[in-house]
Design a protein around this motif. Structure first.
Motif, PDB file in Angstrom:
ATOM      1  N   PHE A   1       0.834  -1.235  -0.065  1.00  0.00           N
ATOM      2  CA  PHE A   1       0.091  -0.152  -0.009  1.00  0.00           C
ATOM      3  C   PHE A   1       0.850   1.166  -0.071  1.00  0.00           C
ATOM      4  CE2 PHE A   1      -2.527  -3.144   2.065  1.00  0.00           C
ATOM      5  CZ  PHE A   1      -3.919  -2.840   1.488  1.00  0.00           C
ATOM      6  N   ASP A   2       0.648   2.199  -0.875  1.00  0.00           N
ATOM      7  CA  ASP A   2       1.351   3.207  -1.088  1.00  0.00           C
ATOM      8  C   ASP A   2       0.632   4.534  -0.568  1.00  0.00           C
ATOM      9  OD1 ASP A   2       3.097   5.458  -1.495  1.00  0.00           O
ATOM     10  OD2 ASP A   2       3.582   5.076  -3.405  1.00  0.00           O
ATOM     11  N   GLU A   3       0.710   4.967   0.511  1.00  0.00           N
ATOM     12  CA  GLU A   3      -0.254   6.100   1.041  1.00  0.00           C
ATOM     13  C   GLU A   3      -1.787   5.797   0.569  1.00  0.00           C
ATOM     14  OE1 GLU A   3       1.238   9.800   1.033  1.00  0.00           O
ATOM     15  OE2 GLU A   3       3.164   9.325   1.234  1.00  0.00           O
ATOM     16  N   PRO A   4      -2.347   4.875   0.888  1.00  0.00           N
ATOM     17  CA  PRO A   4      -3.905   4.797   0.283  1.00  0.00           C
ATOM     18  C   PRO A   4      -4.952   5.477   0.584  1.00  0.00           C
ATOM     19  CG  PRO A   4      -3.322   3.088   2.056  1.00  0.00           C
ATOM     20  CD  PRO A   4      -1.979   3.740   1.711  1.00  0.00           C
ATOM     21  N   THR A   5      -4.553   6.331   1.632  1.00  0.00           N
ATOM     22  CA  THR A   5      -5.510   7.358   1.954  1.00  0.00           C
ATOM     23  C   THR A   5      -5.343   8.741   1.750  1.00  0.00           C
ATOM     24  OG1 THR A   5      -4.961   7.298   4.130  1.00  0.00           O
ATOM     25  CG2 THR A   5      -6.726   5.936   3.789  1.00  0.00           C
ATOM     26  N   SER A   6      -3.969   9.174   1.222  1.00  0.00           N
ATOM     27  CA  SER A   6      -3.704  10.406   0.932  1.00  0.00           C
ATOM     28  C   SER A   6      -4.367  11.261   0.063  1.00  0.00           C
ATOM     29  CB  SER A   6      -2.028  10.328   0.853  1.00  0.00           C
ATOM     30  OG  SER A   6      -1.525  10.024   1.832  1.00  0.00           O
ATOM     31  N   ALA A   7      -5.053  10.661  -0.929  1.00  0.00           N
ATOM     32  CA  ALA A   7      -5.583  11.604  -1.839  1.00  0.00           C
ATOM     33  C   ALA A   7      -7.275  11.579  -1.691  1.00  0.00           C
ATOM     34  CB  ALA A   7      -5.563  10.643  -3.259  1.00  0.00           C
ATOM     35  N   LEU A   8      -7.686  11.124  -0.369  1.00  0.00           N
ATOM     36  CA  LEU A   8      -9.064  11.129  -0.034  1.00  0.00           C
ATOM     37  C   LEU A   8      -9.402  12.216   0.782  1.00  0.00           C
ATOM     38  CD1 LEU A   8      -9.257   7.234   0.787  1.00  0.00           C
ATOM     39  CD2 LEU A   8      -9.965   8.296  -1.567  1.00  0.00           C
ATOM     40  N   ASP A   9     -10.587  12.695   0.572  1.00  0.00           N
ATOM     41  CA  ASP A   9     -11.119  13.656   1.291  1.00  0.00           C
ATOM     42  C   ASP A   9     -11.205  13.192   2.707  1.00  0.00           C
ATOM     43  OD1 ASP A   9     -11.548  15.348  -0.634  1.00  0.00           O
ATOM     44  OD2 ASP A   9     -13.576  14.830  -1.021  1.00  0.00           O
ATOM     45  N   PRO A  10     -10.948  13.725   3.854  1.00  0.00           N
ATOM     46  CA  PRO A  10     -10.917  13.304   5.452  1.00  0.00           C
ATOM     47  C   PRO A  10     -12.088  12.492   5.743  1.00  0.00           C
ATOM     48  CG  PRO A  10     -10.539  15.762   5.106  1.00  0.00           C
ATOM     49  CD  PRO A  10     -10.786  15.440   3.955  1.00  0.00           C
ATOM     50  N   GLU A  11     -13.356  12.741   5.153  1.00  0.00           N
ATOM     51  CA  GLU A  11     -14.428  11.712   5.699  1.00  0.00           C
ATOM     52  C   GLU A  11     -14.374  10.607   4.837  1.00  0.00           C
ATOM     53  OE1 GLU A  11     -14.537  14.561   3.475  1.00  0.00           O
ATOM     54  OE2 GLU A  11     -16.288  14.596   2.282  1.00  0.00           O
ATOM     55  N   LEU A  12     -13.726  10.517   3.942  1.00  0.00           N
ATOM     56  CA  LEU A  12     -13.744   9.176   3.243  1.00  0.00           C
ATOM     57  C   LEU A  12     -12.666   8.206   3.619  1.00  0.00           C
ATOM     58  CD1 LEU A  12     -14.397  10.670  -0.406  1.00  0.00           C
ATOM     59  CD2 LEU A  12     -16.125   9.566   1.225  1.00  0.00           C
ATOM     60  N   VAL A  13     -11.688   8.650   4.427  1.00  0.00           N
ATOM     61  CA  VAL A  13     -10.391   8.125   4.986  1.00  0.00           C
ATOM     62  C   VAL A  13     -10.947   6.817   5.513  1.00  0.00           C
ATOM     63  CG1 VAL A  13      -8.514   8.000   6.524  1.00  0.00           C
ATOM     64  CG2 VAL A  13      -8.856  10.077   4.662  1.00  0.00           C
ATOM     65  N   GLY A  14     -11.794   7.184   6.621  1.00  0.00           N
ATOM     66  CA  GLY A  14     -12.352   6.034   7.523  1.00  0.00           C
ATOM     67  C   GLY A  14     -12.631   4.662   6.826  1.00  0.00           C
ATOM     68  N   GLU A  15     -13.548   4.813   5.951  1.00  0.00           N
ATOM     69  CA  GLU A  15     -13.877   3.611   5.002  1.00  0.00           C
ATOM     70  C   GLU A  15     -12.953   2.660   4.525  1.00  0.00           C
ATOM     71  OE1 GLU A  15     -15.401   4.997   0.672  1.00  0.00           O
ATOM     72  OE2 GLU A  15     -16.509   5.872   2.488  1.00  0.00           O
ATOM     73  N   VAL A  16     -11.810   3.548   3.984  1.00  0.00           N
ATOM     74  CA  VAL A  16     -10.834   2.620   3.417  1.00  0.00           C
ATOM     75  C   VAL A  16      -9.853   1.856   4.477  1.00  0.00           C
ATOM     76  CG1 VAL A  16      -8.845   2.804   2.038  1.00  0.00           C
ATOM     77  CG2 VAL A  16     -10.640   4.055   1.379  1.00  0.00           C
ATOM     78  N   LEU A  17      -9.574   2.734   5.587  1.00  0.00           N
ATOM     79  CA  LEU A  17      -9.066   2.142   6.736  1.00  0.00           C
ATOM     80  C   LEU A  17      -9.715   1.042   7.216  1.00  0.00           C
ATOM     81  CD1 LEU A  17      -7.443   5.314   8.461  1.00  0.00           C
ATOM     82  CD2 LEU A  17      -6.527   4.016   6.811  1.00  0.00           C
ATOM     83  N   THR A  18     -11.066   1.184   7.395  1.00  0.00           N
ATOM     84  CA  THR A  18     -11.549  -0.060   7.819  1.00  0.00           C
ATOM     85  C   THR A  18     -11.359  -1.259   7.380  1.00  0.00           C
ATOM     86  OG1 THR A  18     -13.447   1.449   8.632  1.00  0.00           O
ATOM     87  CG2 THR A  18     -14.115  -0.920   8.318  1.00  0.00           C
ATOM     88  N   VAL A  19     -11.356  -1.168   5.636  1.00  0.00           N
ATOM     89  CA  VAL A  19     -11.057  -2.652   4.952  1.00  0.00           C
ATOM     90  C   VAL A  19      -9.777  -2.838   5.227  1.00  0.00           C
ATOM     91  CG1 VAL A  19     -10.815  -3.176   2.645  1.00  0.00           C
ATOM     92  CG2 VAL A  19     -12.689  -1.649   3.185  1.00  0.00           C
ATOM     93  N   ILE A  20      -8.668  -1.920   5.197  1.00  0.00           N
ATOM     94  CA  ILE A  20      -7.232  -2.357   5.506  1.00  0.00           C
ATOM     95  C   ILE A  20      -7.087  -3.032   6.872  1.00  0.00           C
ATOM     96  CG2 ILE A  20      -5.001  -1.761   5.628  1.00  0.00           C
ATOM     97  CD1 ILE A  20      -5.618   0.653   3.701  1.00  0.00           C
ATOM     98  N   ARG A  21      -7.932  -2.497   7.785  1.00  0.00           N
ATOM     99  CA  ARG A  21      -7.949  -2.964   9.181  1.00  0.00           C
ATOM    100  C   ARG A  21      -8.413  -4.504   9.463  1.00  0.00           C
ATOM    101  NH1 ARG A  21     -10.836   0.757  11.453  1.00  0.00           N
ATOM    102  NH2 ARG A  21      -9.416   2.130  12.267  1.00  0.00           N
ATOM    103  N   ASP A  22      -9.510  -4.752   8.451  1.00  0.00           N
ATOM    104  CA  ASP A  22      -9.821  -6.150   8.380  1.00  0.00           C
ATOM    105  C   ASP A  22      -8.813  -7.185   7.796  1.00  0.00           C
ATOM    106  OD1 ASP A  22     -12.271  -5.338   9.418  1.00  0.00           O
ATOM    107  OD2 ASP A  22     -13.454  -5.451   7.627  1.00  0.00           O
ATOM    108  N   LEU A  23      -8.220  -6.531   6.765  1.00  0.00           N
ATOM    109  CA  LEU A  23      -7.360  -7.197   6.203  1.00  0.00           C
ATOM    110  C   LEU A  23      -6.201  -7.968   7.227  1.00  0.00           C
ATOM    111  CD1 LEU A  23      -7.104  -5.723   2.792  1.00  0.00           C
ATOM    112  CD2 LEU A  23      -8.143  -7.695   3.135  1.00  0.00           C
ATOM    113  N   ALA A  24      -5.721  -6.862   7.860  1.00  0.00           N
ATOM    114  CA  ALA A  24      -4.797  -6.879   8.603  1.00  0.00           C
ATOM    115  C   ALA A  24      -4.999  -7.931   9.623  1.00  0.00           C
ATOM    116  CB  ALA A  24      -4.283  -5.448   9.437  1.00  0.00           C
ATOM    117  N   ALA A  25      -6.364  -7.877  10.115  1.00  0.00           N
ATOM    118  CA  ALA A  25      -6.872  -8.685  11.196  1.00  0.00           C
ATOM    119  C   ALA A  25      -6.835 -10.186  10.843  1.00  0.00           C
ATOM    120  CB  ALA A  25      -8.110  -8.285  11.718  1.00  0.00           C
ATOM    121  N   GLU A  26      -7.302 -10.397   9.527  1.00  0.00           N
ATOM    122  CA  GLU A  26      -7.179 -11.803   9.013  1.00  0.00           C
ATOM    123  C   GLU A  26      -5.853 -12.292   8.644  1.00  0.00           C
ATOM    124  OE1 GLU A  26      -8.025 -11.681   4.240  1.00  0.00           O
ATOM    125  OE2 GLU A  26      -9.790 -11.593   5.815  1.00  0.00           O
ATOM    126  N   GLY A  27      -4.750 -11.655   9.022  1.00  0.00           N
ATOM    127  CA  GLY A  27      -3.532 -12.140   8.827  1.00  0.00           C
ATOM    128  C   GLY A  27      -2.743 -11.970   7.791  1.00  0.00           C
TER     129      GLY A  27
END
Ligand code: ATP
Ligand code: MG
Lengths: 250, 266
Positions: free
Chosen positions: B186-212
């Motif tokens: 991932f190369d700064e996956p949320t840097s081009a996003l409006d602040p209110e859209l960052v969360g939804e992407v981080l949620t997806v990445i967090r899930d991926l991290a959680a599944e190992g």
């Protein structure tokens, strides 16, 4: 119907343009078919040259780039009529010399093939520039994504670069196609019986210059209008996925 | 073939088997500008390595060298135990090898880089079908599951430009998942996003991290890095200035430069 033609003084024109002899309409249509055949072939040949030319200019080595620069510059600088004469006579002469040197006699070169080859080379120079510009307009990230997912170069060209550049290339290519249809008229000079030459012959034999050139003009016009409609569809397809500048409300 | 393969695996030390990526002494120069000055990093399977650092410190370049989007100047890169063969000037010896390795590394870009002339579904099935030669029906089925998973099941037939940045980035993540990557970059996956859209992407990445999932994540989101990363690397002017577990690195930074960096980014 006949009455209307009569009153308008067009009865003789209708007679002259009849499809069967003594009318000349059939000849004109055959000429048109020849013109379209050459235009189509030359446009296609030009596209192939253009695709290789554009790739060469963008990704080729120094020598390839220089050769292509000479090709596009010379072709675009010299008037097309002159080019046609040069390419036609030089081309046929070369082929004959080669065939005689190899012990075969003179070869008869079909007018259609010669026409496609001559106009194709001219079209290729312009197509090279149109496609080069279009390829450069493709956002770099799209090609990078393709590379990052392991696509080999030819697949990137086929699956990403070409589809993505189509929307940038279609307006230029549409112009090239129309130029191709009209450039076929220049082949009259080397005696190829395309629409313009057929028209001239018909006109000269009947002295009805106005009728025949007007008819030929109408045919060229129809080709243009029809092409316009086709290219509008192609462009719409090529621009799929890009929101219209006017917005969605139209 | 199968015999030699398994033999090769047996020879590998268990430690090496669990390695997803090993980078040794990576150098990269652009002309006279040396951007990476000998970076070494090992990510084991299941690791989430966050790479942080100031602008221009070489984070993107490092990530892009791993899949050879940039040609390293020198160094060694091993992906899943396979060393990428490089010439002296860093160019890969075999294009095929790079292409094969790239399919194992799902990359997610700052600018999404979805193919705009293809719908979301077409974007996701493109690589499986054409590069990995997965049967079309199978690829479509899987793509639909992935799009559902990132919350875009109902947008499968939409073109990317009609979507928000957050939606595009989630689609790009689905595209990366479609190749079943062994490591995600991932190369700064949320840097081009409006602040209110960052969360939804981080949620997806967090899930991926959680599944190992194994991931290398360049990010400016320090809170997020601290939360999901198993290992954090701080790059400064092309060198690893400090690295360690997130609690250590964020809670008790040793280098003065890192302390200062953490203060400025908040
Ligand atoms: N293709 C290139 N040609 C020349 N210089 C480059 C190129 N790519 C990057 N650089 C330079 O390399 C340095 C590191 O760039 P890089 O993009 O890796 O930084 P970064 O840590 O990702 O920064 P940011 O947080 O701004 O994304 C910068 O000075 C940049 O100008
Ligand atoms: Mg960067």
């Amino acid at each position: 119907m006949e009455l209307i033609l009569e009153t308008l003084g067009l009865a003789r024109s209708a007679e002259l343009l009849a499809l069967n002899p003594p009318g000349w309409g059939g000849n004109l249509l055959r000429g048109l078919a020849n013109s379209l055949q050459i235009a189509f072939g030359a446009f296609g040949f030009g596209l192939v040259i253009g695709l290789f030319g554009a790739s060469g200019k963008l990704y080729g080595g120094v020598v390839v780039r220089d050769l292509l620069a000479i090709y596009t510059t010379v072709i675009r600088a010299v008037p097309e009529l002159v080019l046609i004469l040069i390419l036609y006579y030089v081309g046929t002469d070369l082929i004959n010399q080669v065939s005689q040197a190899m012990g075969y006699g003179r070869v008869e070169i079909s007018g259609v093939v010669a026409g496609i080859w001559v106009l194709g080379i001219v079209q290729g120079a312009y197509a090279t520039e149109v496609l080069r510009g279009a390829i450069q307009a493709v956002p770099k990230g799209q090609i990078e994504a393709a590379r990052a997912y392991g696509m080999p170069p030819t697949m990137i060209m086929r699956r990403v670069t070409i589809p993505a550049m189509m929307s940038f290339a279609t307006p230029g290519l549409a112009n090239l196609w129309l130029i191709a249809t009209k450039d076929t008229a220049l082949l009259a000079i080397v005696g190829f019986s395309e629409l313009t030459l057929e028209t001239r012959q018909a006109a000269a034999s009947t002295r009805a210059y106005f009728t025949f050139f007007l008819a030929a003009g109408a045919l060229y016009m129809m080709v243009t209008l029809f092409s316009g409609a086709i290219f509008a569809r192609i462009e719409k397809w090529a621009r799929r996925g890009q929101p219209s500048l006017r917005g969605t409300s139209k | 073939m199968a015999v030699s393969d398994s033999a090769a695996k047996e020879i590998q030390a268990p430690d090496e088997q669990s390695e997803a990526i090993r980078v040794t002494d990576l150098h990269k120069s652009f002309g006279s500008l040396e951007v990476l000055k000998g970076v070494s990093l090992t990510a084991h399977k299941g690791d989430v390595v966050a790479i942080i650092g100031g602008s221009g410190s070489g984070k993107s370049t490092f990530l892009r060298c791993i899949n050879f989007l940039e040609t390293p100047t020198s160094g060694q890169i091993v992906v899943n135990g396979e060393e990428i063969l490089m010439r002296a000037d860093g160019t890969p010896v075999k294009r095929r090898q790079i292409e094969r390795v790239r399919t194992r590394l799902g990359m997610v870009f700052q600018a999404f880089n979805l193919w705009t002339h293809r719908t979301l579904l077409e974007n996701v099935i493109e690589v499986p079908i054409h590069v990995l030669k997965v049967p079309r029906a199978e690829a479509i089925e899987k793509a639909k599951i992935l799009l559902d998973r990132v919350g875009l099941g109902d947008k499968a037939d939409t073109f990317p430009s009609y979507l928000s940045g957050g939606q595009q980035q989630r689609a790009a993540i689905a595209r990366a998942l479609a190749v079943d990557p062994s490591v995600m970059l991932f190369d700064e996956p949320t840097s081009a996003l409006d602040p209110e859209l960052v969360g939804e992407v981080l949620t997806v990445i967090r899930d991926l991290a959680a599944e190992g999932r194994t991931m290398l994540l360049v990010t400016h989101e320090m809170k997020f890095a601290r939360e999901v990363a198993t290992h954090v690397v701080y790059l400064f002017e092309g060198c690893i200035e400090e690295q360690g577990p997130p609690a250590e690195l964020f809670g008790n930074p040793k280098s003065a430069r890192l302390q200062q960096f953490l203060q400025t980014v908040g």
